[in-house]
Write a protein that holds these residues in place. Structure first.
Motif, PDB file in Angstrom:
ATOM      1  N   GLY A  86      -8.901   4.180  -6.703  1.00  0.00           N
ATOM      2  CA  GLY A  86      -8.166   4.487  -5.469  1.00  0.00           C
ATOM      3  C   GLY A  86      -6.819   3.814  -5.444  1.00  0.00           C
ATOM      4  O   GLY A  86      -6.023   3.944  -6.378  1.00  0.00           O
ATOM      5  N   CYS A  87      -6.547   3.052  -4.399  1.00  0.00           N
ATOM      6  CA  CYS A  87      -5.301   2.296  -4.312  1.00  0.00           C
ATOM      7  C   CYS A  87      -5.470   1.007  -5.116  1.00  0.00           C
ATOM      8  O   CYS A  87      -6.332   0.189  -4.804  1.00  0.00           O
ATOM      9  N   PRO A  88      -4.638   0.785  -6.138  1.00  0.00           N
ATOM     10  CA  PRO A  88      -4.840  -0.398  -6.992  1.00  0.00           C
ATOM     11  C   PRO A  88      -4.671  -1.729  -6.252  1.00  0.00           C
ATOM     12  O   PRO A  88      -5.068  -2.768  -6.756  1.00  0.00           O
ATOM     13  N   PHE A  89      -4.107  -1.691  -5.050  1.00  0.00           N
ATOM     14  CA  PHE A  89      -3.905  -2.925  -4.283  1.00  0.00           C
ATOM     15  C   PHE A  89      -5.135  -3.254  -3.423  1.00  0.00           C
ATOM     16  O   PHE A  89      -5.206  -4.332  -2.827  1.00  0.00           O
ATOM     17  N   HIS A  90      -6.137  -2.352  -3.378  1.00  0.00           N
ATOM     18  CA  HIS A  90      -7.187  -2.522  -2.353  1.00  0.00           C
ATOM     19  C   HIS A  90      -7.975  -3.833  -2.423  1.00  0.00           C
ATOM     20  O   HIS A  90      -8.298  -4.397  -1.385  1.00  0.00           O
ATOM     21  N   PRO A  91      -8.243  -4.400  -3.640  1.00  0.00           N
ATOM     22  CA  PRO A  91      -9.014  -5.654  -3.622  1.00  0.00           C
ATOM     23  C   PRO A  91      -8.273  -6.819  -2.957  1.00  0.00           C
ATOM     24  O   PRO A  91      -8.890  -7.813  -2.590  1.00  0.00           O
ATOM     25  N   ARG A  92      -6.950  -6.691  -2.803  1.00  0.00           N
ATOM     26  CA  ARG A  92      -6.161  -7.799  -2.244  1.00  0.00           C
ATOM     27  C   ARG A  92      -5.582  -7.462  -0.875  1.00  0.00           C
ATOM     28  O   ARG A  92      -4.857  -8.275  -0.295  1.00  0.00           O
ATOM     29  N   CYS A  93      -5.856  -6.268  -0.385  1.00  0.00           N
ATOM     30  CA  CYS A  93      -5.124  -5.782   0.790  1.00  0.00           C
ATOM     31  C   CYS A  93      -5.817  -6.163   2.102  1.00  0.00           C
ATOM     32  O   CYS A  93      -6.997  -5.909   2.280  1.00  0.00           O
ATOM     33  N   PHE A  94      -5.033  -6.729   3.033  1.00  0.00           N
ATOM     34  CA  PHE A  94      -5.598  -7.125   4.333  1.00  0.00           C
ATOM     35  C   PHE A  94      -5.944  -5.913   5.204  1.00  0.00           C
ATOM     36  O   PHE A  94      -6.702  -6.016   6.152  1.00  0.00           O
ATOM     37  N   ALA A  95      -5.371  -4.752   4.875  1.00  0.00           N
ATOM     38  CA  ALA A  95      -5.572  -3.578   5.719  1.00  0.00           C
ATOM     39  C   ALA A  95      -6.528  -2.552   5.103  1.00  0.00           C
ATOM     40  O   ALA A  95      -6.700  -1.464   5.638  1.00  0.00           O
ATOM     41  N   ALA A  96      -7.158  -2.920   3.979  1.00  0.00           N
ATOM     42  CA  ALA A  96      -7.964  -1.925   3.246  1.00  0.00           C
ATOM     43  C   ALA A  96      -9.176  -1.436   4.045  1.00  0.00           C
ATOM     44  O   ALA A  96      -9.781  -2.193   4.805  1.00  0.00           O
ATOM     45  N   GLU A  97      -9.496  -0.156   3.856  1.00  0.00           N
ATOM     46  CA  GLU A  97     -10.717   0.436   4.402  1.00  0.00           C
ATOM     47  C   GLU A  97     -11.456   1.132   3.262  1.00  0.00           C
ATOM     48  O   GLU A  97     -10.942   1.213   2.153  1.00  0.00           O
ATOM     49  N   LYS A 123     -11.871   4.122   2.455  1.00  0.00           N
ATOM     50  CA  LYS A 123     -11.083   5.200   1.857  1.00  0.00           C
ATOM     51  C   LYS A 123     -10.182   4.689   0.719  1.00  0.00           C
ATOM     52  O   LYS A 123      -9.917   5.395  -0.258  1.00  0.00           O
ATOM     53  N   CYS A 124      -9.728   3.444   0.845  1.00  0.00           N
ATOM     54  CA  CYS A 124      -8.736   2.909  -0.092  1.00  0.00           C
ATOM     55  C   CYS A 124      -9.294   2.766  -1.506  1.00  0.00           C
ATOM     56  O   CYS A 124      -8.557   2.913  -2.479  1.00  0.00           O
ATOM     57  N   ALA A 125     -10.578   2.456  -1.625  1.00  0.00           N
ATOM     58  CA  ALA A 125     -11.176   2.317  -2.953  1.00  0.00           C
ATOM     59  C   ALA A 125     -11.547   3.671  -3.535  1.00  0.00           C
ATOM     60  O   ALA A 125     -11.746   3.806  -4.745  1.00  0.00           O
ATOM     61  N   VAL A 144      -6.770   7.844  -4.173  1.00  0.00           N
ATOM     62  CA  VAL A 144      -5.410   7.397  -4.505  1.00  0.00           C
ATOM     63  C   VAL A 144      -4.494   7.776  -3.340  1.00  0.00           C
ATOM     64  O   VAL A 144      -4.473   8.931  -2.923  1.00  0.00           O
ATOM     65  N   PRO A 145      -3.769   6.812  -2.785  1.00  0.00           N
ATOM     66  CA  PRO A 145      -2.918   7.159  -1.633  1.00  0.00           C
ATOM     67  C   PRO A 145      -1.740   8.042  -2.028  1.00  0.00           C
ATOM     68  O   PRO A 145      -1.182   7.873  -3.116  1.00  0.00           O
ATOM     69  N   PRO A 146      -1.358   8.961  -1.150  1.00  0.00           N
ATOM     70  CA  PRO A 146      -0.182   9.799  -1.442  1.00  0.00           C
ATOM     71  C   PRO A 146       1.101   9.059  -1.071  1.00  0.00           C
ATOM     72  O   PRO A 146       1.058   8.000  -0.453  1.00  0.00           O
ATOM     73  N   ARG A 153       3.523   4.193  -0.609  1.00  0.00           N
ATOM     74  CA  ARG A 153       2.311   4.754  -1.188  1.00  0.00           C
ATOM     75  C   ARG A 153       1.098   4.028  -0.605  1.00  0.00           C
ATOM     76  O   ARG A 153       0.492   3.174  -1.243  1.00  0.00           O
ATOM     77  N   CYS A 154       0.796   4.361   0.643  1.00  0.00           N
ATOM     78  CA  CYS A 154      -0.333   3.737   1.346  1.00  0.00           C
ATOM     79  C   CYS A 154      -0.925   4.771   2.299  1.00  0.00           C
ATOM     80  O   CYS A 154      -0.194   5.481   2.982  1.00  0.00           O
ATOM     81  N   HIS A 155      -2.272   4.825   2.346  1.00  0.00           N
ATOM     82  CA  HIS A 155      -2.927   5.763   3.265  1.00  0.00           C
ATOM     83  C   HIS A 155      -2.494   5.516   4.714  1.00  0.00           C
ATOM     84  O   HIS A 155      -2.474   6.425   5.521  1.00  0.00           O
ATOM     85  N   PHE A 156      -2.171   4.263   5.010  1.00  0.00           N
ATOM     86  CA  PHE A 156      -1.888   3.910   6.409  1.00  0.00           C
ATOM     87  C   PHE A 156      -0.426   3.519   6.604  1.00  0.00           C
ATOM     88  O   PHE A 156      -0.108   2.657   7.431  1.00  0.00           O
ATOM     89  N   ALA A 157       0.449   4.145   5.818  1.00  0.00           N
ATOM     90  CA  ALA A 157       1.885   3.810   5.854  1.00  0.00           C
ATOM     91  C   ALA A 157       2.427   3.834   7.288  1.00  0.00           C
ATOM     92  O   ALA A 157       3.157   2.928   7.705  1.00  0.00           O
TER      93      ALA A 157
HETATM   94  S1  SF4 Z   1      -3.894   2.383   0.706  1.00  0.00           S
HETATM   95 FE1  SF4 Z   1      -2.719   0.976   1.959  1.00  0.00          FE
HETATM   96  S2  SF4 Z   1      -4.223   0.000   3.303  1.00  0.00           S
HETATM   97 FE2  SF4 Z   1      -5.337   0.940   1.613  1.00  0.00          FE
HETATM   98  S3  SF4 Z   1      -5.550  -0.708   0.104  1.00  0.00           S
HETATM   99 FE3  SF4 Z   1      -3.739   0.475  -0.424  1.00  0.00          FE
HETATM  100  S4  SF4 Z   1      -2.087  -0.611   0.525  1.00  0.00           S
HETATM  101 FE4  SF4 Z   1      -3.957  -1.334   1.510  1.00  0.00          FE
END
Ligand code: SF4
Ligand SMILES: Nc1ncnc2c1ncn2[C@@H]1O[C@H](COP(=O)(O)OP(=O)(O)OP(=O)(O)O)[C@@H](O)[C@H]1O
Ligand SMILES: [Mg+2]
Length: 345
Positions: free
Chosen positions: A302-313, A315-317, A320-322, A333-337
């Motif tokens: 999914g989003c490669p930042f998700h293991p470190r992201c304070f806002a992850a849900e 869906k993020c794992a 891949v965010p558009p 490039r974040c689902h919750f931009a």
């Molecule tokens: S998509 Fe956005 S909210 Fe989700 S893990 Fe990635 S950066 Fe964080």
């Protein structure tokens, strides 16, 4: 006055003055490591116009240097391979050009300054000779004239008493001065694009600020496009016009610098901003981004930042965010931009 494309040494066939100065479009680079293809750059896109400064920011290993090497045409191939995308200068794609054409473009159109001036300079030659050599080789300039130009350039980059220092060797200069010499060499052939890859990392804070101001001044005087590569958003706050934030080989946020400082639209950028020391927050603890940058050989799903992201849900794992644009010329490039942008996250 009508602008013309400088054609020094060689022309740039097909150049279009209405096209952006430099356009990096969905650039992809992989390395062949122990028989496996490892992605280093997974879709870097940004545009640089004349007279503008773009900061490319991200942690170690995010793909900043590999991107600049691909743009310069100096990628170590093999093991590195450009597997997709385009690098356009005045609309001309450089990636399908042969090595001879690329060599002409290097220095004449695009030049680079590296972090480590000492290893980039030849210890056996005087700095004046090394700068003069560029004029002699690329322009056929005579020895005396090449030396005069070298003094002129050393003077331009703020080497005191340049006429007397031109015969000195690299080890006779301080770290900051050597970095100035490197900048002089990069400027010698009057490039339109200057890439500075962590030009001040090895220097102390005061000298860092001086070098940044020098680059900014020369960029404005020569109406160049300047790409400043750094892991420290704070260093470029005063000098950049635009920012591209890289994470795990991708540009994850892109916008004007003020906009990014005021309203970041990606959690990673938010975290980078919280890690900048602020004079009005003395005594407040700096936040560090928890966890480590991912291994490019086994990126998180999914989003490669998700293991470190304070806002992850969840869906993020999974997805891949558009690329989303919560505001004009501001992408993330974040689902919750949108929510991050409006500070709801
Ligand atoms: S998509 Fe956005 S909210 Fe989700 S893990 Fe990635 S950066 Fe964080
Ligand atoms: N010659 C190489 N062979 C294999 N992998 C490489 C090579 N050069 C770079 N890489 C890999 O490509 C990725 C991006 O590296 P790059 O040097 O662009 O990072 P960076 O953002 O410039 O980091 P830093 O801030 O440390 O300079 C990293 O995973 C790195 O290990
Ligand atoms: Mg680097």
């Amino acid at each position: 006055m009508a602008e013309t494309i400088r054609v020094i040494g060689d022309t740039l066939p097909g150049a279009d003055l209405n096209a952006p100065l430099l356009e990096v479009d969905d650039l992809r680079v992989e390395f062949q490591v122990r028989g496996k293809r490892v992605p280093a750059v997974r879709g870097a896109s940004f545009t640089l116009e004349r007279g503008r400064t773009l900061a490319v920011v991200g942690e170690s290993g995010s793909g900043k240097s590999v991107t600049s090497q691909a743009v310069m045409g100096i990628l170590d191939t093999p093991p590195g391979h450009i597997t997709g995308g385009a690098v356009r200068l005045h609309g001309v794609d450089l990636l399908d050009k042969d090595e001879e054409t690329r060599r002409t473009i290097r220095g004449n159109h695009i030049a680079i300054v590296f972090q480590d001036a000492l290893s980039a300079l030849n210890p056996l030659w005087s700095v004046g000779f090394q700068i003069g050599e560029l004029f002699r080789v690329h322009r056929g300039t005579g020895r005396k004239e090449a030396r005069r130009r070298a003094v002129e350039l050393l003077d331009l980059v703020g080497i005191p008493d340049a006429a007397n220092r031109v015969g000195d060797y690299p080890h006779q200069f301080s770290g900051g001065m050597r970095q100035r010499v490197m900048i002089a060499m990069a400027l010698a052939l009057d490039p339109e694009v200057l890439i500075a890859d962590e030009p001040t990392t090895a220097l102390d804070v005061t000298v860092q600020a001086q070098i940044m101001r020098l680059l900014k001044r020369i960029q404005a005087e020569r109406n160049m496009g300047l790409i400043l590569i750094t892991h420290d958003l704070g260093v470029v706050a005063d000098v950049a016009d635009d920012v591209a934030v890289m994470y795990a080989g991708e540009v994850v946020e892109r916008a004007g610098i003020r906009e990014v400082f005021k309203r970041p639209a990606h959690p990673y950028t938010k975290a980078l901003l919280r890690a900048i020391p602020r004079v009005d927050a003395v005594g407040r603890e700096l936040e560090v981004i928890g966890g480590l940058p991912p291994n490019p050989a086994s990126l998180p799903s999914g989003c490669p930042f998700h293991p470190r992201c304070f806002a992850a849900e969840d869906k993020c794992a999974a997805e891949v965010p558009p690329w989303l644009e919560p505001a004009e010329n501001h992408g993330s490039r974040c689902h919750f931009a949108q929510e991050v942008y409006t500070d709801e996250r």
